[in-house]
Design a protein around this motif. Structure first.
Motif, short mmCIF file in Angstrom:
data_model
loop_
_atom_site.label_atom_id
_atom_site.label_comp_id
_atom_site.label_asym_id
_atom_site.label_seq_id
_atom_site.Cartn_x
_atom_site.Cartn_y
_atom_site.Cartn_z
N ILE A 128 6.05 24.61 23.57
CA ILE A 128 5.98 23.65 22.46
C ILE A 128 7.44 22.64 22.58
N HIS A 129 7.18 21.50 22.47
CA HIS A 129 8.50 20.71 22.75
C HIS A 129 8.58 19.82 21.11
N TYR A 130 9.84 20.23 20.67
CA TYR A 130 10.15 19.37 19.42
C TYR A 130 10.96 18.25 19.44
N LEU A 131 10.63 17.16 18.96
CA LEU A 131 11.22 15.87 19.19
C LEU A 131 11.24 14.79 17.84
N ILE A 132 12.07 13.80 17.68
CA ILE A 132 12.00 12.96 16.82
C ILE A 132 11.15 11.80 17.34
N ALA A 133 10.10 11.30 16.42
CA ALA A 133 9.25 10.35 16.80
C ALA A 133 10.15 9.06 16.94
N SER A 134 10.08 8.25 17.98
CA SER A 134 10.88 7.21 18.25
C SER A 134 10.20 6.00 18.74
N THR A 135 8.78 6.05 18.86
CA THR A 135 8.01 4.93 19.38
C THR A 135 6.88 4.52 18.59
N LEU A 165 9.47 14.35 12.22
CA LEU A 165 9.51 15.45 13.40
C LEU A 165 8.27 15.58 14.19
N LEU A 166 8.31 15.72 15.30
CA LEU A 166 6.94 16.09 15.96
C LEU A 166 6.97 17.36 16.64
N ALA A 167 5.92 18.16 16.95
CA ALA A 167 5.85 19.31 17.85
C ALA A 167 4.46 18.67 19.02
N ARG A 168 5.05 18.86 20.06
CA ARG A 168 3.85 18.58 21.19
C ARG A 168 4.05 19.37 22.16
N ILE A 169 2.64 19.44 22.75
CA ILE A 169 2.26 20.09 24.12
C ILE A 169 2.08 19.12 24.92
N ARG A 220 11.98 24.63 9.95
CA ARG A 220 13.32 25.02 10.25
C ARG A 220 14.17 23.86 10.61
N ARG A 221 13.38 23.15 11.79
CA ARG A 221 14.25 21.95 12.27
C ARG A 221 14.41 20.79 11.47
N HIS A 225 23.37 29.85 10.77
CA HIS A 225 24.23 29.98 11.80
C HIS A 225 23.91 28.91 12.51
N ASP A 226 23.19 27.68 12.23
CA ASP A 226 23.02 26.51 13.18
C ASP A 226 23.98 25.70 12.69
N HIS A 227 24.82 24.99 13.80
CA HIS A 227 25.68 24.14 13.45
C HIS A 227 25.49 22.61 14.06
N GLY A 228 24.17 22.41 14.51
CA GLY A 228 23.90 20.93 15.07
C GLY A 228 22.52 20.91 15.05
N PRO A 229 22.06 19.84 15.03
CA PRO A 229 20.36 19.59 14.75
C PRO A 229 19.62 20.24 15.84
N ARG A 230 20.04 19.96 17.08
CA ARG A 230 19.41 20.66 18.34
C ARG A 230 17.71 20.39 18.27
N LEU A 231 17.47 18.98 17.68
CA LEU A 231 16.04 18.92 17.74
C LEU A 231 15.22 18.76 18.81
N HIS A 232 15.81 18.35 19.92
CA HIS A 232 14.88 18.07 21.00
C HIS A 232 15.00 19.48 21.96
#
Length: 221
Positions: A42-49, A83-87, A149-150, A214-221
């Motif tokens: 599963i890939h996680y990303l921010i919708a941009s289009t 936010l999206l979850a995509r396969i 979580r993201r 314990h997360d220090h950055g978004p790491r959304l992708h």
């Protein structure tokens, strides 16, 4: 109009009942099927289009409509991040984060006194809304939790939020309480946007839940 018949074996003209006496099946050693195929990533990303936002909207409408709720066609706007979850090319999960310093939160329509109290304290609010999971993938227990979580991470790290609010159906309330530490604010009310019962949940992000502590950055992708 004649009633619709189920198209199954019982309505098939060639259907023959099972005989009363059937040969007993032979029982032998089972063959080893080998290791199960790995689950697709599963890939996680921010919708941009526009296409990605449209896919998220389609999923939300399908999930809400299946339960008899009207999600409408809410336009995505400034102050929102989806936010999206995509396969592959298929969107199987979506969640929108609304930034309370840029837009009015949807929860202020039904729980104005509770959200207003947080605003008067100078809190920086985010809201999570339009959450949907493709039912074909609802068995992936990590999917919903990882998407939330993201979103929590995005709100706390990228948007500098101190508090998060979310309106949920009462039957989902305990999941958010147990999994992320949300607390209930106010009585049950009806969400006018979808015509469903709702409870307002609140999370003080000054003490982040364990899943993002314990997360220090978004790491959304």
């Amino acid at each position: 109009m004649s009633p619709r018949l189920r198209h199954d074996a019982a309505n098939e003209p060639r259907f023959q009942p099972f005989p009363l006496h059937r040969a007993r099946p032979r029982v032998g050693p089972t063959k080893d099927a080998g290791p199960a195929a790995p689950l697709p990533a599963i890939h996680y990303l921010i919708a941009s289009t526009d296409e990605e936002l449209a896919a998220a909207q389609t999923l939300v409408q399908a999930c809400y409509g299946r339960r008899g709720y009207d999600a409408g066609r809410a336009a995505f706007q400034t102050g929102e991040t989806t936010l999206l979850a995509r396969i592959g090319d298929r969107v199987i999960g979506a969640l929108t984060v609304r930034c309370g310093t840029q837009v009015r939160l949807q929860a202020e329509a039904g729980f104005a006194e509770h959200v207003g109290a947080l605003r008067r304290q100078g809190r920086r609010l985010v809201e999570y809304t339009r959450f949907a999971i493709d039912r074909d993938w609802s068995g992936r227990h990590d999917l919903a939790a990882e998407l939330i979580r993201r979103a929590l991470l995005l709100g706390r790290v990228a948007l500098g939020a101190t508090d998060c609010v979310i309106e949920v159906n009462p039957r989902h309330m305990r999941y958010y309480q147990r999994q992320f530490g949300f607390t209930v604010q106010g009585p049950e009310r009806t969400c006018s946007r979808v015509g469903a019962p709702a409870r307002l949940l609140h999370l003080d992000m000054a003490v982040p839940p364990t899943c993002i502590a314990h997360d220090h950055g978004p790491r959304l992708h």
